[in-house]
Design a protein around this motif. Structure first.
Motif, PDB file in Angstrom:
ATOM      1  N   ASP A  29      27.437  32.851 -47.304  1.00  0.00           N
ATOM      2  CA  ASP A  29      27.394  31.519 -46.694  1.00  0.00           C
ATOM      3  C   ASP A  29      28.793  31.061 -46.280  1.00  0.00           C
ATOM      4  N   VAL A  30      29.776  31.361 -47.109  1.00  0.00           N
ATOM      5  CA  VAL A  30      31.152  30.983 -46.776  1.00  0.00           C
ATOM      6  C   VAL A  30      31.597  31.731 -45.509  1.00  0.00           C
ATOM      7  N   ILE A  31      31.217  33.002 -45.425  1.00  0.00           N
ATOM      8  CA  ILE A  31      31.539  33.786 -44.216  1.00  0.00           C
ATOM      9  C   ILE A  31      30.845  33.177 -42.991  1.00  0.00           C
ATOM     10  N   ALA A  32      29.569  32.842 -43.153  1.00  0.00           N
ATOM     11  CA  ALA A  32      28.815  32.277 -42.025  1.00  0.00           C
ATOM     12  C   ALA A  32      29.426  30.946 -41.583  1.00  0.00           C
ATOM     13  N   LEU A  84      22.107  25.102 -53.676  1.00  0.00           N
ATOM     14  CA  LEU A  84      23.463  25.657 -53.626  1.00  0.00           C
ATOM     15  C   LEU A  84      24.067  25.533 -52.230  1.00  0.00           C
ATOM     16  N   ASP A  85      23.359  24.836 -51.332  1.00  0.00           N
ATOM     17  CA  ASP A  85      23.880  24.580 -49.986  1.00  0.00           C
ATOM     18  C   ASP A  85      24.092  25.858 -49.177  1.00  0.00           C
ATOM     19  N   VAL A  86      23.216  26.831 -49.358  1.00  0.00           N
ATOM     20  CA  VAL A  86      23.314  28.088 -48.610  1.00  0.00           C
ATOM     21  C   VAL A  86      22.619  27.887 -47.260  1.00  0.00           C
ATOM     22  N   SER A  87      23.402  27.993 -46.195  1.00  0.00           N
ATOM     23  CA  SER A  87      22.940  27.533 -44.878  1.00  0.00           C
ATOM     24  C   SER A  87      22.428  28.672 -43.999  1.00  0.00           C
ATOM     25  N   PHE A  88      21.492  29.477 -44.527  1.00  0.00           N
ATOM     26  CA  PHE A  88      20.975  30.564 -43.700  1.00  0.00           C
ATOM     27  C   PHE A  88      20.266  30.007 -42.470  1.00  0.00           C
ATOM     28  N   ASP A  89      20.287  30.802 -41.381  1.00  0.00           N
ATOM     29  CA  ASP A  89      19.600  30.399 -40.151  1.00  0.00           C
ATOM     30  C   ASP A  89      18.171  30.912 -40.132  1.00  0.00           C
ATOM     31  N   ASP A  90      17.929  31.969 -40.885  1.00  0.00           N
ATOM     32  CA  ASP A  90      16.598  32.581 -40.850  1.00  0.00           C
ATOM     33  C   ASP A  90      16.345  33.202 -42.210  1.00  0.00           C
ATOM     34  N   PHE A  91      15.102  33.146 -42.620  1.00  0.00           N
ATOM     35  CA  PHE A  91      14.717  33.699 -43.918  1.00  0.00           C
ATOM     36  C   PHE A  91      13.524  34.608 -43.664  1.00  0.00           C
ATOM     37  N   TRP A 454      36.107  23.552 -46.083  1.00  0.00           N
ATOM     38  CA  TRP A 454      34.709  23.223 -45.786  1.00  0.00           C
ATOM     39  C   TRP A 454      33.737  24.394 -45.979  1.00  0.00           C
ATOM     40  N   PRO A 455      34.064  25.624 -45.565  1.00  0.00           N
ATOM     41  CA  PRO A 455      33.092  26.700 -45.798  1.00  0.00           C
ATOM     42  C   PRO A 455      32.729  26.875 -47.276  1.00  0.00           C
ATOM     43  N   ALA A 456      33.677  26.626 -48.176  1.00  0.00           N
ATOM     44  CA  ALA A 456      33.403  26.829 -49.601  1.00  0.00           C
ATOM     45  C   ALA A 456      32.790  25.604 -50.251  1.00  0.00           C
ATOM     46  N   ILE A 457      33.267  24.415 -49.883  1.00  0.00           N
ATOM     47  CA  ILE A 457      32.772  23.192 -50.531  1.00  0.00           C
ATOM     48  C   ILE A 457      32.287  22.211 -49.458  1.00  0.00           C
ATOM     49  N   PRO A 458      31.199  22.560 -48.782  1.00  0.00           N
ATOM     50  CA  PRO A 458      30.826  21.799 -47.584  1.00  0.00           C
ATOM     51  C   PRO A 458      30.572  20.308 -47.838  1.00  0.00           C
ATOM     52  N   ALA A 459      29.864  19.981 -48.897  1.00  0.00           N
ATOM     53  CA  ALA A 459      29.535  18.564 -49.099  1.00  0.00           C
ATOM     54  C   ALA A 459      30.789  17.771 -49.442  1.00  0.00           C
ATOM     55  N   SER A 460      31.609  18.298 -50.341  1.00  0.00           N
ATOM     56  CA  SER A 460      32.809  17.560 -50.754  1.00  0.00           C
ATOM     57  C   SER A 460      33.817  17.473 -49.616  1.00  0.00           C
TER      58      SER A 460
END
Ligand SMILES: [Zn+2]
Length: 675
Positions: A29-32, A84-91, A454-460
């Motif tokens: 997710d951090v990479i994405a 965990l805020d994992v922002s996949f585009d497709d599952f 932001w990639p690691a702690i998006p909400a904060s």
């Protein structure tokens, strides 16, 4: 136009994800998110691997249709990834029609290439591994991973001519040094390839749970062969050729080091056979260990990622996993270390910086900060250097290096505040311009650091950006131009501490990670934070300021909005069994400054309770007192003593415990219910 397609391994759904599974998804997710931040159209795919005999067996045990069971587990997995805020585009699920279509098409193409042949398979099969085993793989006849005896199977199978692709694979490795990283994984695979490859069985007979072979419906595709194909199925192979051509090949498959052979040998050979392009890179990440041991549900060494996220928040967990573990190597997770890093990186460092910037901007300039025309900023160059090194690291999947770079800017900004002493400037009206510039510089550096984090702690990070007056949403920002030093006036907002410091002086939580309710000390988990001060930061970020260091220029009150506490129902409250108890014995616990071992009488029984009250009470003080005990808390071991309950106390402003006692103890004997 470049685009970025990344995948993670898809997961068996026979049990909930543990922290190791979550680690992979969070890293991906951090990479994405980094690629989205770079402005590159990104497709991030995850999913579930459902055609496993384990899954079939779990469903049967529970009396469920396997597909209904997989539907249920999909919700379990999605809930974890969502929290965990994992922002996949497709599952993708391997029971979906699009996956079945892709498997059928690819297997057909491999067959047409002459790479499948019928043979007799006789040998061991470990159902838990879903893998064929050779004698040399077994330890005393058992699967070394599962300590169970594999099944001896003899069946008609189709074999894939893997051996035929050895030379082409070696050539591909030679021509593409970055095909499999890190280096250690690449070397393992090269040794394997140099020894030569055997053909592999790719079908199973006598099973209904799976995708039938297009040319022999009495067999289903072996689960691993089936699963790998998800990577092309998810982008339209066999269903949408235009889409497939747009996204394939993948830029990176992020997978665990234990399954690199399937991804770095079998999968590319399958693609070669079908005449398709190979993924550009395979990243074999390491494992997260639990206190130095491999995480395993059966060994009781697994951690529930939601418990970890609930304890300190999803962002602190995400940051820990990507900053503390060198991506590609094994790392370790313990509650102590997690809390330590939380305090060091977030409470004392970044969180403290957020508070200081807001407090000073509010106090000295009513929240409006702007640079002085023509003035030199002291952090511009430092920020540009950090951004450059951050991008270089993140482009090479060195997530821990990227995060460390971002934190260098946080450190530099805290140091800048100490050096520039805005509280001194504020007292001297002739230095107003210097103060203006200092306030702007610290806010601007913090804004840039927040974008990088932001990639690691998006909400904060989004919240920090809002507080430093960034008016655009975080996902609209681009690392290339939005991390350049800006010069516009901005409005700074205050807010409650993002990461209140936690007390780690008490005993560590019980060893059994799965056990809940281990907080038997009565110290509040959220001590008054050190985030509301404008004092110089500690000399090193890894420790809180001592009293001597925390020389406050002036006490600056932070307006903290009082949030409405979440309410619970009466039924929830009644789940707590609170009882009157009389202390019959108490003794110190060696080596603990905080804990006492207390024996209490609950009317019908006596119990041992470990209480964190030694700073305020001696054992002699306690004997004979009437107290209130939580009687139905899980047992936990603290400093080697099993605690069976918890004594209630209030906390005074100095964080010392004050025992709850009864107004008239003689009227409510031990064992009386408190409500
Ligand atoms: Zn096994």
């Amino acid at each position: 136009m470049s685009r970025f397609y990344l995948t993670t391994a898809i997961d068996y759904v026979n049990s909930r994800p543990h922290l190791g599974t979550a680690y992979e998804k969070i890293a991906a997710d951090v990479i994405a998110r980094y690629h989205r931040l770079s402005g590159v159209p990104t497709q991030f795919v995850m999913g579930n691997d459902e055609h496993s005999q384990n899954v079939y067996q779990r469903a049967t045990e529970r009396g469920l249709d396997p597909l209904a069971f997989c539907d249920e587990m999909e919700q379990v997995f999605r809930e974890v990834w969502d929290k965990l805020d994992v922002s996949f585009d497709d599952f993708i699920r391997t029971t979906e029609d699009r996956h079945r279509a892709a498997v059928t098409a690819l297997v057909q193409r491999i067959a047409e290439a002459g790479d499948l042949y019928e043979g007799e398979y006789e040998g061991w099969y470990c159902v838990s591994c879903e893998a064929f085993k050779q004698d040399k793989d077994l330890v005393e006849g058992n699967c070394p991973v599962h300590q169970t005896r594999p099944e001896w199977i003899k069946e008609k199978n189709y074999f894939f001519r893997l051996s035929k692709y050895r030379d082409r694979l070696l050539a591909h490795y030679a021509a593409n040094p970055g095909f499999l990283v890190p280096e250690v994984r690449r070397n393992e695979m090269l040794r394997l390839l140099e020894r030569g490859l055997d053909d592999i069985s790719v079908s199973r007979t006598g099973q209904s749970w799976g995708i039938p072979l297009p040319f022999d419906p009495s067999s289903v595709v072996y689960v691993w062969f089936d699963a790998l194909i998800n990577y092309i199925a998810a982008v339209g192979y066999g269903t949408d050729e235009a889409r497939f051509n747009e996204w394939w090949p993948a830029d990176v498959h992020v997978v665990g080091k234990d399954i690199t052979r399937f991804h770095a040998v079998v999968w590319p050979a399958m693609l070669m056979s079908a005449g398709l392009a190979l993924p550009k890179r395979i990243f074999g990440h390491g494992w997260v260990h639990w206190q130095g041991q491999k995480m395993s549900k059966s060994l009781g060494t697994s951690v529930d990622p939601l418990e970890a996220a609930d304890r300190l928040g999803p962002d602190p967990l995400r940051l820990y996993l990507v900053k503390e573990i060198a991506f590609g190597q094994d790392g370790d997770f313990t509650w102590e270390r997690f809390e330590e890093r939380y305090n060091a990186d977030l409470a004392n460092n970044l969180g403290n910086l957020v508070s200081r910037v807001a407090v000073m901007a509010t106090k000295y300039r009513a929240g409006r900060v702007a640079p002085v025309p023509g003035a030199v900023s002291h952090l511009t160059e430092r920020a540009a250097d950090v951004v450059r090194r951050y991008q270089a690291a993140m482009d090479e999947y060195q997530l821990h290096v990227g995060m460390a770079a971002a934190f260098e800017l946080v450190d530099a900004t805290n140091e800048f505040i100490t050096r520039s002493e805005p509280w001194v400037l504020a007292k001297d009206p002739t230095r107003a311009a210097e103060l203006d510039q200092a306030l702007f510089d610290m806010a601007e550096a913090l804004r840039i650091a927040a974008i990088l984090l932001w990639p690691a702690i998006p909400a904060s990070a989004s919240e920090i950006l809002r507080r430093v007056g960034e008016t655009r949403p975080a996902d609209a920002l681009r690392v290339a131009h939005d991390t350049a030093w800006s010069t516009g006036e901005r409005t700074i907002s205050t807010g409650p501490p993002l990461w209140p410091r936690i007390d780690t002086s008490g005993p560590a939580p019980a060893k059994d990670a799965a056990e809940k309710g281990t907080e038997h000390t009565m110290t509040s988990e959220t001590e008054p934070p050190g985030q509301d001060d404008t004092s110089p930061p500690p000399a090193t970020a890894d420790r809180a300021p001592t009293t001597a260091e925390a020389v406050r220029p002036e006490a600056v009150p932070v307006p903290v909005p009082v949030a409405e506490e979440p309410r619970i129902s009466f039924d929830d409250f009644m789940k707590l069994t609170l009882k009157v108890a009389k202390v019959v014995a108490a003794e110190a616990i060696p080596k603990s400054k905080k804990l006492l071992k207390v024996t209490v009488d609950l009317g019908t029984e006596q119990r041992t309770v470990v209480a964190g009250i030694a700073r305020a009470y001696t054992p002699e003080d306690l004997v004979g007192r009437t107290v209130v005990v939580v009687a139905n808390l899980n047992k936990a071991k603290l400093m080697g003593v099993e605690s069976n309950g918890m004594i209630l106390a209030a906390t005074d402003p100095d964080q010392n415990p004050v025992l709850l006692t009864l107004d008239a103890p003689e009227k409510a004997p031990p064992g009386s219910r408190v409500r």
